[in-house]
Design a protein around this motif. Structure first.
Motif, short mmCIF file in Angstrom:
data_model
loop_
_atom_site.label_atom_id
_atom_site.label_comp_id
_atom_site.label_asym_id
_atom_site.label_seq_id
_atom_site.Cartn_x
_atom_site.Cartn_y
_atom_site.Cartn_z
N LEU A 451 0.79 -1.15 -0.02
CA LEU A 451 0.09 0.14 -0.08
C LEU A 451 0.75 1.30 -0.10
CD1 LEU A 451 -2.97 -0.46 2.38
CD2 LEU A 451 -2.83 -0.64 -0.11
N ARG A 452 1.95 1.06 0.91
CA ARG A 452 2.63 2.55 1.05
C ARG A 452 3.40 2.81 -0.31
NH1 ARG A 452 5.99 1.83 6.59
NH2 ARG A 452 6.47 4.15 6.09
N ALA A 453 3.97 1.86 -0.94
CA ALA A 453 4.55 1.92 -1.92
C ALA A 453 4.12 2.41 -3.41
CB ALA A 453 5.47 0.49 -2.60
N THR A 454 2.67 1.89 -3.26
CA THR A 454 1.83 1.95 -4.34
C THR A 454 1.19 3.47 -4.39
OG1 THR A 454 1.01 -0.16 -4.55
CG2 THR A 454 -0.60 1.33 -5.61
N LEU A 455 0.91 3.86 -3.06
CA LEU A 455 0.06 5.31 -2.89
C LEU A 455 1.19 6.23 -3.04
CD1 LEU A 455 -2.67 5.03 -0.23
CD2 LEU A 455 -2.85 4.64 -2.63
N ALA A 456 2.49 6.10 -2.77
CA ALA A 456 3.51 6.82 -2.90
C ALA A 456 3.98 7.49 -4.15
CB ALA A 456 4.84 6.46 -2.27
N GLN A 457 3.32 6.33 -5.27
CA GLN A 457 3.61 6.77 -6.68
C GLN A 457 2.89 7.97 -7.19
OE1 GLN A 457 2.91 3.37 -9.02
NE2 GLN A 457 3.87 2.15 -7.44
N ARG A 459 0.06 8.74 -8.97
CA ARG A 459 -0.73 8.04 -9.83
C ARG A 459 -0.16 6.45 -10.27
NH1 ARG A 459 -3.74 11.82 -12.57
NH2 ARG A 459 -3.10 14.00 -12.25
N PRO A 460 -0.55 5.67 -9.51
CA PRO A 460 -0.06 4.20 -9.62
C PRO A 460 -0.74 3.62 -10.94
CG PRO A 460 -1.69 4.46 -7.82
CD PRO A 460 -1.40 6.14 -8.27
N GLY A 461 -0.14 2.75 -11.65
CA GLY A 461 -0.78 2.07 -12.74
C GLY A 461 -1.68 1.18 -12.49
N GLU A 462 -2.34 0.59 -13.45
CA GLU A 462 -3.59 -0.46 -13.27
C GLU A 462 -2.70 -1.76 -12.71
OE1 GLU A 462 -5.53 -1.21 -16.64
OE2 GLU A 462 -6.15 0.61 -17.08
N ALA A 463 -1.59 -1.98 -13.15
CA ALA A 463 -1.16 -3.14 -12.38
C ALA A 463 -0.79 -3.21 -10.98
CB ALA A 463 0.22 -3.65 -12.93
N VAL A 468 -3.11 -4.36 -5.25
CA VAL A 468 -3.49 -3.65 -4.08
C VAL A 468 -5.22 -4.49 -3.99
CG1 VAL A 468 -4.67 -1.84 -2.83
CG2 VAL A 468 -2.42 -1.76 -3.97
N ALA A 469 -5.85 -4.38 -4.92
CA ALA A 469 -7.15 -4.98 -4.98
C ALA A 469 -7.22 -6.44 -4.40
CB ALA A 469 -7.98 -4.83 -6.20
N GLY A 470 -6.19 -7.12 -5.09
CA GLY A 470 -5.94 -8.67 -4.71
C GLY A 470 -5.83 -8.82 -3.37
N MET A 471 -4.86 -7.93 -2.61
CA MET A 471 -4.53 -7.87 -1.47
C MET A 471 -5.82 -7.62 -0.56
SD MET A 471 -1.98 -5.67 0.94
CE MET A 471 -3.13 -4.37 1.24
N LEU A 472 -6.60 -6.52 -0.65
CA LEU A 472 -7.90 -6.26 -0.08
C LEU A 472 -8.92 -7.35 -0.33
CD1 LEU A 472 -8.35 -2.62 -1.07
CD2 LEU A 472 -7.27 -3.45 0.83
N ALA A 473 -8.89 -8.20 -1.43
CA ALA A 473 -9.85 -9.03 -1.27
C ALA A 473 -9.54 -10.25 -0.63
CB ALA A 473 -9.87 -9.75 -3.04
#
Length: 853
Positions: A451-457, A459-463, A468-473
């Protein structure tokens, strides 16, 4: 109590119930007195005394039956009341710990997949100091763990938070079967026994799960969460066992051994104790003392039944089980509600109902004897003497039944209030323990490296967002108490989510409200979190819910918030389940409310979320952790209400800065609220007798005096000339018949001559004829009134007495005039009141519809 053993238990139980024993002895004495009166009347052999022999025989026969059955009923009720309390508390012991441990099964499943921890165990990446800090961050949020251990596949301790737990500070190898079991299982492993992981404990409760190599998927090691079992059980016992209670609360394993005891000095951990899985009322011997025992298995939670064989048990020594606890804490018990509840004794407390019926029987027997004496006896004659003696014994009998009834009523009401309050306490505790986990979850998941790495971007990409969505699921599959989990950026836009209900609309692309976003962006440390008020939310189909938020921080600069995570608590389902589980089989209505009395959730469709609950403001102002119980009038019924203000759990709502008070309320209705003239008028015979003596100065009629039979209708005393009365019968003997009857007709009553039916008469509701609310036949009395050669029945509430009054004290009723066909044309003037006198002739004319036979 159908066999010899049961009878032995009955006699043993009776010896520990001094109040019931006293009642039993008084019944024996009264029975002997009734026999003496009957025998004396038979010896006199006069025509007038012979008339009362059937009445005396009925009284003596009734007492012979009551002498045994009533005492057994009292013993059974007191025993049942005590066992119900023990069952409730035993159920709560096991249910609370099972709910707690369910969360542990989810925790170990999630933490075992943590990327940083898996990389460290696999030897790919990670510095021991950073990993230790990560585990310490986890334990600082989930404070139920006293140690967390990372094991290599060979059993080597790679890292642990509590080095002293292994007996030293250096690395160690653990040869525990937990390692092999966890490595071979694709789910968690749960053990409760002595373990090399925590050798200083006699028994350790540990949750283990294998960890996989991030690149190869091979088993790299095992994560072990060590639950702080002793502290948790001490907290449960401290919360739910008052210091002055006479029982011990226990947690047992499958071999009937104590694994936790509220009072180890009384029943030690490790002791083997008798159990009672069948919930029978049999007494159990332990350490030379007889005990009442209740053993209860877990009901399970979300499919998790807890460690195999675990049960909650409560044991109470018999020698203290029925001791009075002294003065009960002050509770508002309105007399009218107590009387109303006593009037519902058939459902509320069957033995109390038996006492009321017995009192009715005695009162009716005495009343009938007095009526008979007024018709046949000579002033000062033998029959008058017998009638006076019957009246005296009847008064003693009534006093006995009244005392026994009041004691039993107080016991039943007190026990019911205790159980209702305890149920509210349990619900409040369940709520706070559950929400504690929610505050932990949001803060921990906010620390996810992904999460931290993705949101720090920015504008994170779809991948990245897909990951992240997979982790939340995955999280949502383990933690099913959430209807939705969302992740949003620093601008509040939702970037990824997990939705448990496929019917819910997607929220990706929507924006978190600005007030919540600003609170999340302003959270200063990873220990801080924010909970939205319980209110309708677009993330929960417009329904009210709490949403738990935590800030996601930049991995290179922890002071910079790059977004947040929001956990939408499935309030409707989870709060409802807590309330349903808390009520159990006892039933009733339960709800959670806020300090304003606004319903958050309830078990009743009539109390939806957001509705106001009609409740005493004093209860809404209870201090945190306090509870109260009382009788209340609710929705036209008399009910027991228990209320508890939630106290928080561990640091949650106690020292973490979050405050949102919730109260649990339990309502158990026992029947319609109504006036109970029977209870209000128990002493009216003495009152009318005093009035009579004051007015006439005579106990038997002399010149210019007549006898009148008195009774109550609508809670008011009425009278009828005694010579117009044949007898009184129980209202329960009325058979409802409607064909051809007037509205005030309640049915037919069979008049008997010995064992045979001689005729049938109509029974009319006198209250309804006088313009009052209709009376209840059950619990009422029927006065059979003579009118010429015919008879009719008059349904009244209670019978009072037969008294002599001077003719001068019978005066025209106010606002009446000669020739009026009203039921009440005259009144009896006493020293304290005017008693309406029912006119038999007018009564007959008003009911002139014809009577069978």
């Amino acid at each position: 109590m159908k066999n010899a053993a049961d009878m032995a238990d009955f006699n043993t139980l009776l010896s520990y119930m001094p109040d019931v024993g006293q009642c039993a002895r008084a019944l024996v004495d009264l029975n002997a007195t009734w026999r003496m009166i009957e025998a004396s009347s038979r010896l006199q052999c006069s025509d007038d005394t012979a008339l009362i022999l059937p009445t005396l025989g009925a009284a003596r026969s009734g007492f012979s039956a009551l002498e045994e059955s009533l005492v057994k009923s009292l013993v059974a009720e007191k025993l049942s009341t005590a066992l119900a309390v023990l069952s409730t508390k035993a159920q709560y012991v096991i249910d609370i710990i099972v709910r707690n441990l369910y969360e542990r099964t989810a925790d170990v499943g999630f933490l075992a997949t943590d990327a940083a921890l898996c990389a460290f165990v696999a030897g790919i990446d990670g510095e021991a100091g950073a990993i230790r800090q990560r585990l310490d961050d986890y334990r600082s949020k989930y404070t139920v763990y006293d140690d967390i251990v990372l094991l290599g596949a060979d059993g080597r301790v790679l890292l642990r938070l509590d080095p002293a737990g292994s007996g030293g500070d250096g690395p160690a190898f653990v040869g525990d079967a937990l390692l092999a079991d966890a490595m071979q299982s694709d789910t968690h492993v749960e053990v409760f026994r002595h373990s090399a992981l925590q050798p200083h404990k006699r028994q350790a409760l540990i949750y283990g799960r294998r960890m996989l190599h991030p690149q190869t998927g091979a088993v790299a090691g095992v994560l072990c969460l060590c639950f702080d079992f002793e502290r948790e059980m001490a907290g449960i016992f401290d919360t739910h066992r008052a210091l002055d209670e006479r029982y011990n609360m226990l947690l047992l394993d499958g071999e009937q051994r104590v694994i936790a005891s509220a009072d180890p000095a009384w029943i030690a951990t490790g002791a083997r104790v008798p159990v009672n899985h069948e919930n029978t009322p049999r007494l159990q011997m332990y350490c030379g003392r007889l005990h009442l025992v209740r053993t209860v298995a877990a009901r399970g939670y979300q499919g998790y039944a807890g460690p195999r064989g675990w049960c909650g048990q409560v044991m109470m020594p018999l020698d203290v089980a029925f001791h009075e606890r002294g003065s009960r804490p002050a509770v508002a018990l309105a007399p009218d509600l107590v009387r109303s509840l006593a009037g519902l004794s058939q459902s509320f407390c069957p033995p109390l109902h038996a006492i009321r019926l017995a009192a009715d029987t005695v009162r009716r027997t005495v009343w009938n004897g007095q009526v008979m004496g007024s018709r046949h006896g000579q002033p000062g004659g033998r029959l008058d003497a017998i009638v006076e003696l019957v009246g005296d014994v009847g008064a003693r009998s009534n006093a006995l039944f009244e005392e026994a009834g009041n004691d039993l009523s107080a016991t039943a009401i007190g026990s019911g209030l205790d159980r209702t309050a305890f149920t509210a306490e349990l619900m409040a505790d369940l709520l706070e323990r559950n929400l504690y986990e929610r505050a932990n979850d949001c803060r921990w998941w906010a620390l996810s490296p992904l999460l931290r790495a993705t949101l720090a971007q920015g504008r994170p990409g779809e991948a990245a967002l897909g990951a992240v969505a997979g982790m939340l699921a995955y999280i949502n599959g383990l933690y099913t108490v959430y209807s939705r989990i969302v992740v949003y950026g620093a601008d509040g836009r939702i970037l990824a989510e997990s939705v448990r209900d496929a019917g819910d609309d997607a929220s990706t692309g929507m924006t978190i409200d600005d007030g919540t976003l600003q609170r999340v962006l302003g959270l200063r440390t990873p220990q801080d979190y924010h909970v939205t008020p319980f209110a309708p939310s677009m993330l929960y189909r417009g329904r009210p819910a709490w949403i738990y938020h935590a800030a996601v921080r930049d991995p290179s600069d922890a002071s910079k918030v790059v977004g947040g995570i929001g956990l939408v608590f499935d309030a409707a389902a989870e709060l409802g389940a807590m309330l349903d589980d808390g009520l159990g089989r006892a039933g009733g209505v339960a709800c959670f409310v806020d300090r304003e009395g606004r319903v958050l959730a309830s078990t009743a469709a009539s109390l939806p979320a957001g509705a106001p609950l009609d409740i005493d403001p004093a209860l809404l102002a209870l201090a945190r952790g306090e509870s109260s119980a009382r009788l209340v009038a609710h929705a036209g019924e008399v009910a027991m209400l228990g209320c508890c203000a939630a106290r928080g759990y561990r640091e949650f709502k106690t020292s973490d800065g979050y405050r949102d008070d919730v109260l649990a309320v339990v309502l158990r209705s026992h029947g319609p609220l109504r006036r109970t003239a029977q209870n209000e008028s128990l002493g009216s015979g003495a009152a009318i007798a005093a009035s009579r003596a004051s007015a006439t100065g005579a106990a038997v009629p002399g010149a210019g005096q007549r006898k009148y039979a008195t009774f109550t209708v609508g809670g008011q005393l009425h009278a009828i000339a005694a010579e117009q009365v044949r007898e009184a019968c129980p209202g329960s003997a009325v058979a409802p018949v409607s064909a051809g009857a007037r509205p005030e007709h309640r049915g037919m009553l069979a008049l008997r001559n010995g064992d045979e039916i001689a005729s049938y008469i109509w029974v009319a509701d006198l209250a309804q004829m006088l313009g009052m609310a209709p009376a209840a036949a059950e619990g009422g009395q029927v006065i059979v009134v003579r009118h010429g050669e015919q008879s009719l029945g008059m349904l009244v509430e209670t019978l009072d007495t037969v008294a002599a009054f001077a003719d001068d004290d019978v005066i025209p009723a106010p606002l009446s005039w000669d020739g009026e066909d009203g039921l009440v044309r005259r009144v009896i003037r006493t020293a304290t009141q005017l008693v309406p006198l029912v006119d038999a002739h007018s009564l007959r004319r008003m009911l002139d519809t014809g009577q069978p036979g």
